[in-house]
Scaffold this active site. Structure first.
Site, PDB file in Angstrom:
ATOM      1  N   ASP A  51       0.817  -1.209   0.000  1.00 42.53           N
ATOM      2  CA  ASP A  51       0.000   0.000   0.000  1.00 42.53           C
ATOM      3  C   ASP A  51       0.852   1.261   0.000  1.00 42.53           C
ATOM      4  O   ASP A  51       2.076   1.216   0.181  1.00 42.53           O
ATOM      5  CB  ASP A  51      -0.907   0.014   1.240  1.00 42.53           C
ATOM      6  N   TYR A 109       6.583 -10.057   6.640  1.00 42.36           N
ATOM      7  CA  TYR A 109       6.610  -8.621   6.895  1.00 42.36           C
ATOM      8  C   TYR A 109       7.214  -8.344   8.268  1.00 42.36           C
ATOM      9  O   TYR A 109       7.125  -9.174   9.179  1.00 42.36           O
ATOM     10  CB  TYR A 109       5.191  -8.040   6.878  1.00 42.36           C
TER      11      TYR A 109
END
Length: 269
Positions: A51, A109
């Site tokens: 994003d 992540y």
């Protein structure tokens, strides 16, 4: 031929990975640079679309081309045509069956929190500032209920386009280095905003606003409105993509920056 690349990028100045009209994207910048080196239009496919504001140290892409170049030319040559906040970290010719997204078995992540009463100017954009101290051990304990294949509706953005909220989390570890809290999570895939929504709720546990058991309760409710606000994108990094060994995809030290596995209090799996 088909080429795979390792990509590192600072997402602060981009409206996400995916190419969009009238705004900057990492994909567009990379395709422009590669097209210059290949002398033909290049379209890339990535392992995970991040994003706006999210960075990556372990992104993987692939593309097909008629151009024949040495692997180092795809790396060094492309870097010469990229902005300073995007870089190719390796290049490799791969089998035709390889696909950066569909061949991946897991994504990893890391979310970096900086716990200090006053914010840092130097670290701005690369971490998320938290003016309260956080209990990393409680956050780690709270996160263990998320392991395995489960319904993550409580941590799924309303605009998520995935057909299912089910995902399989392989590990979730929370560690501390001085004033830094690192949330490390690996799963087969993630629903939209899943990592940031999980971190937002773990922060509530870390501050003592919610008990450890609250995360289990949230998971069971399958209701996004009951969980904490979404954590900022600033501290989130795509640090690794896992592929079957047969593809022999190069590996780099898990980062970002100084946050290598050996430095963390809790060994990462």
């Amino acid at each position: 031929m088909k080429i795979a690349l390792g990509i590192e990028y600072n997402g602060q100045n981009y409206y996400g990975w995916q190419r969009q009209e009238k705004v900057r994207s990492v994909q567009e910048e990379l395709e422009k640079a590669l097209s210059h080196i290949a002398n033909e239009k290049i379209e890339i496919f990535c392992a995970g679309r991040t994003d706006s504001g999210v960075s990556g140290t372990g992104q993987v892409v692939h593309f097909e081309t008629n151009a024949v170049r040495p692997e180092k030319a795809w790396a060094f040559g492309t870097n010469a045509h990229l902005p300073d906040d995007i870089a190719v970290s390796w290049a490799k010719q791969v089998d035709d069956e390889f696909h950066a997204r569909f061949s991946a078995t897991a994504r990893r992540y890391r979310y970096i929190l900086y716990c200090n009463k006053l914010r840092s100017a130097i670290l701005a954009g690369g971490i998320t500032h938290c003016h309260l101290d956080l209990d990393a051990e409680k956050m780690h304990q709270a996160g263990q209920c998320l392991l395995g294949e489960q319904d993550f509706s409580s941590f799924r953005a309303a605009q998520c386009q995935s057909h299912t909220p089910w995902r399989n989390v392989h590990h979730l570890n929370v560690s501390r280095i001085g004033k830094y809290i690192i949330v490390d999570i690996q799963a087969n895939a993630f629903v939209h905003h899943m990592v940031r929504n999980i971190v937002g709720s773990l922060i509530e546990v870390g501050t003592g606003n919610q008990p450890i058991e609250w995360m289990q309760w949230l998971l069971e409710q399958k209701n996004r409105q009951l969980a904490a606000p979404t954590a900022k994108p600033d501290g989130l990094y795509l640090v690794d993509v896992i592929y079957p060994q047969k593809f022999d995809i190069p590996k780099r030290p898990i980062g970002p920056l100084f946050l290598e596995d050996g430095l963390l209090n809790r060994p990462l799996k």
